[in-house]
Write an enzyme that holds these catalytic residues in place. Structure first.
Site, PDB file in Angstrom:
ATOM      1  N   GLU A   1       0.712  -1.247   0.098  1.00  0.00           N
ATOM      2  CA  GLU A   1      -0.164  -0.035   0.046  1.00  0.00           C
ATOM      3  C   GLU A   1       0.857   1.078  -0.064  1.00  0.00           C
ATOM      4  OE1 GLU A   1      -2.635   0.567   3.354  1.00  0.00           O
ATOM      5  OE2 GLU A   1      -3.526   2.209   2.700  1.00  0.00           O
TER       6      GLU A   1
ATOM      7  N   LYS B   1      -2.682  -1.833  -2.966  1.00  0.00           N
ATOM      8  CA  LYS B   1      -3.643  -1.026  -2.360  1.00  0.00           C
ATOM      9  C   LYS B   1      -3.362   0.247  -2.454  1.00  0.00           C
ATOM     10  CE  LYS B   1      -6.027   0.103   2.015  1.00  0.00           C
ATOM     11  NZ  LYS B   1      -6.730  -0.651   3.287  1.00  0.00           N
TER      12      LYS B   1
HETATM   13  P1  13P Z   1      -9.040   4.492   5.041  1.00  0.00           P
HETATM   14  O1  13P Z   1      -9.961   3.852   4.034  1.00  0.00           O
HETATM   15  O2  13P Z   1      -9.515   5.032   6.158  1.00  0.00           O
HETATM   16  O3  13P Z   1      -7.966   5.487   4.280  1.00  0.00           O
HETATM   17  O4  13P Z   1      -8.191   3.504   5.465  1.00  0.00           O
HETATM   18  C1  13P Z   1      -7.462   2.471   4.549  1.00  0.00           C
HETATM   19  C2  13P Z   1      -6.347   2.073   5.287  1.00  0.00           C
HETATM   20  O5  13P Z   1      -6.340   0.849   5.376  1.00  0.00           O
HETATM   21  C3  13P Z   1      -5.146   2.942   5.239  1.00  0.00           C
HETATM   22  O6  13P Z   1      -3.907   2.090   5.385  1.00  0.00           O
END
Ligand code: 13P
Length: 331
Positions: A176, A218
């Site tokens: 991510e 992600k």
């Molecule tokens: P949000 O959807 O609140 O941005 O959180 C997703 C997430 O896992 C951030 O690391």
């Protein structure tokens, strides 16, 4: 490393109609969320809240997985450890394994994510506790002359090392890199930062021989900064987001899931629907929302037992809407 298992887990994480609930808020972040309802976080209260989410009847129709925090993966519901509880419902348990961000030395305003030290041992323990996938979040900030190539590369390098360690333990890594949407930048600037970030990430993943079929990306949508006076509409967001992926994300990647990043639940739902209406994506384009799935349920619950049913109803409604958005087809 069992590549067949990794591939099948990754496929299940982005199976049609379903997505992932991010419920992996660190102790600091869950307190920030609870501040909105004037509640003090402690492990018992965190469990009460998360139990309300996880025991919502019917969520298994829309959730393929849940990302847990270290505290939660050790807690139980009805005397069953939470990973086992979720697995029985047909929901894959996952675990956040990064240790949060610190300032990147010599690069003011930029962050690097920590947590590689001892990660191999922690992953072995998480696998024993039942984790099937993991998450590591890197933060990329847009600003004057930011992000720098150094920050992008340093985070990409760490994400690749993390991904490899996960796959060695047959745990699917969610990688991510989040380009933040907090600034006053235009969508074009976000697009450029996202493009550079993903380009560098996939180069490092390749250098490290990471198996892309057993990995989930992600990421943020390509979107205007929250403080930008000109806010792009959802069709533009969708077009630019998919266009960016088509340029830099290899086809073998098992799936792409979005974070909500501070969008309202409605915005995150509508943007996801539009993204799925764009033709030409070889990937499942799904969700891994935290706030956009939880915010309304958290407000409805407000820390009170008597509100659990109401909050679960609100939660299920939002999960359903997001699942429907994710199931839109190109026309
Ligand atoms: P949000 O959807 O609140 O941005 O959180 C997703 C997430 O896992 C951030 O690391």
């Amino acid at each position: 490393m069992n590549n067949i298992l990794l591939k099948s887990t990754a496929k299940n994480m982005v199976v049609k109609g379903k997505g992932i609930l991010a419920a992996d808020e660190s102790s600091k972040t869950i307190q920030k969320r609870f501040d909105k309802i004037g509640l003090k976080s402690d492990p018992d209260t965190n469990l009460t809240y998360r139990k309300m989410l996880f025991t919502t009847p019917g969520i298994e129709k829309y959730l393929s997985g849940v990302i847990l925090f270290d505290e939660t993966i050790r807690q139980s519901i009805d005397a069953v450890l939470i990973p086992g509880y979720l697995s029985r419902k047909g929901i894959l348990p996952g675990i956040k394994v990064d240790k949060g961000t610190v300032d990147l030395p010599n690069f003011p305003g930029e962050k690097i994510t920590e947590g590689l030290d001892g990660l191999k041992e922690r992953l072995k323990e998480y696998a024993k506790l039942g984790a099937k996938f993991a998450k590591w979040r890197a933060v990329i900030t847009i600003g004057k002359n930011l992000p720098t190539d150094n920050c992008i590369e340093a985070n990409a390098e760490v994400l690749a090392k993390y991904a490899l360690l996960c796959q060695e333990q047959d745990i699917v890594p969610i990688v991510e890199p989040e380009v933040l949407m907090d600034g006053d930048n235009t969508l074009e600037i976000c697009k450029d930062a996202t493009n550079r970030t993903l380009h560098s990430l996939f180069a490092k993943l390749k250098d490290n021989n990471v198996n892309l079929e057993g990995l989930i990306l992600k990421t943020n949508m390509v979107i205007s900064g929250k403080k930008c006076p000109i806010q792009a509409g959802s069709q533009e967001i969708a077009k630019e987001t998919v266009e960016t992926f088509l340029k830099v994300v290899p086809r073998e990647v098992a799936g792409i899931v979005f974070l909500s990043g501070g969008q309202t639940p409605d915005q995150a739902t509508e943007n996801l629907a539009q993204i799925n209406r764009v033709a030409g994506s070889p990937w499942q384009l799904s969700y891994s929302y935290g706030r956009a799935l939880q915010d309304e349920a958290l407000s409805a619950w407000a820390g009170k037992n008597e509100n659990v049913e109401k909050a679960q109803k609100v939660f299920l409604e939002r999960v359903k809407k997001v699942s429907k958005a994710r199931s839109q087809q190109p026309s």
